[in-house]
Scaffold this active site. Structure first.
Site, PDB file in Angstrom:
ATOM      1  N   SER A 144      -9.001 109.128 -32.619  1.00  0.00           N
ATOM      2  CA  SER A 144      -8.553 109.220 -31.237  1.00  0.00           C
ATOM      3  C   SER A 144      -7.591 110.392 -31.091  1.00  0.00           C
ATOM      4  CB  SER A 144      -7.835 107.933 -30.805  1.00  0.00           C
ATOM      5  OG  SER A 144      -7.269 108.072 -29.509  1.00  0.00           O
ATOM      6  N   TYR A 157      -0.476 102.267 -31.423  1.00  0.00           N
ATOM      7  CA  TYR A 157      -1.901 102.554 -31.581  1.00  0.00           C
ATOM      8  C   TYR A 157      -2.103 103.964 -32.131  1.00  0.00           C
ATOM      9  CZ  TYR A 157      -6.746 103.552 -30.220  1.00  0.00           C
ATOM     10  OH  TYR A 157      -8.072 103.927 -30.215  1.00  0.00           O
TER      11      TYR A 157
END
Length: 251
Positions: A144, A157
């Site tokens: 990501s 995250y």
């Protein structure tokens, strides 16, 4: 030559579902692995109707690391039953609670790290010797852009994805010596259930386009790719903002 088998981890996600369809469309057999059995059964039926390939559903829980040895052995056996072609891996799972939720409940931080990073390392490290033994194949993992810098809006995250990116660098070096490619794909905003309703989204890409790009990257033996590609420019700028300025930004 026997067709390859793609093991799709986290196969009930939008991108993984699209990836499985695209891979099957190219003639690959597919193993759909995840927790949502009903969803996976529907995907398997869809693939079976659309494409003349072997497809199976396998129960998989990223957080249940004690089950990963048996899971990998089972998947290797299924791939052998399909005809013994190379086993490829597409990993698309992760857990992304809202940062405010994590701040209220620190246990959610541990779950995020376990599901997004530790679970991925657990299953990939068990798959690695089998990939080395076959001497070819592809591993594609969805990282990501969040892992490129710790931002106040999703730093737990992001830290899990950053750890995953670093792990994949080492795994890439290891498997390169055996003729296996490892590709890290860093998506920006994709139209999935994980991003639905999030404020401030822009230039959102489709899961199908991302899946197709992942297959292209694997075929080319790419190492690290941003999707869409313009995210490389965005994240280069973000990574180079000086810390005294960056910590004052609400991004």
């Amino acid at each position: 030559m026997s067709a390859a088998t793609w093991l799709v981890l986290g196969a009930s996600s939008s991108i993984a579902r699209a990836f499985a369809l695209e891979a099957a469309g190219e003639g690959a057999n597919v193993l759909l692995a995840g927790r949502d059995r009903d969803d996976l059964d529907r995907s398997a039926a869809d693939i079976g109707i659309r494409h003349n390939v072997a497809v199976r559903v396998v129960d998989f829980d990223a957080e249940a690391v004690d089950s990963h040895d048996a899971f990998v052995t089972h998947c290797a056996g299924l791939a052998a039953e399909f005809g013994g072609g190379p086993l490829n891996v597409f990993l698309a799972f992760g857990l992304m609670p809202d940062q405010a939720t994590i701040d209220r409940d620190p246990d959610q931080a541990q779950r995020t790290i376990q599901a997004t990073y530790a679970g991925a390392v657990s299953v990939l490290h068990r798959l690695a010797p089998r990939m080395e033994a076959q001497g070819k194949g592809h591993v594609v993992v969805l990282g990501s852009v969040a892992g490129d810098r710790g931002r106040i809006k999703n730093y737990v995250y992001g830290s899990a994805k950053a750890g995953l990116h670093a792990y994949l660098q080492g795994l890439r070096a290891r498997l390169f010596r055996a003729g296996v490619t490892v590709t890290t794909v860093k998506p920006g905003f994709i139209d999935t259930t994980m991003t639905w309703g999030m404020p401030g989204l822009f230039l959102v890409a489709s899961p199908r386009d991302c899946a197709r790009a992942c297959l292209r990257y694997a075929a080319k033996g790419a190492e690290v790719r941003y999707f869409p590609a313009f995210w490389w420019i965005i994240m280069t700028i973000i990574r180079n903002i000086p810390e005294p300025i960056f910590k004052r930004l609400s991004i």
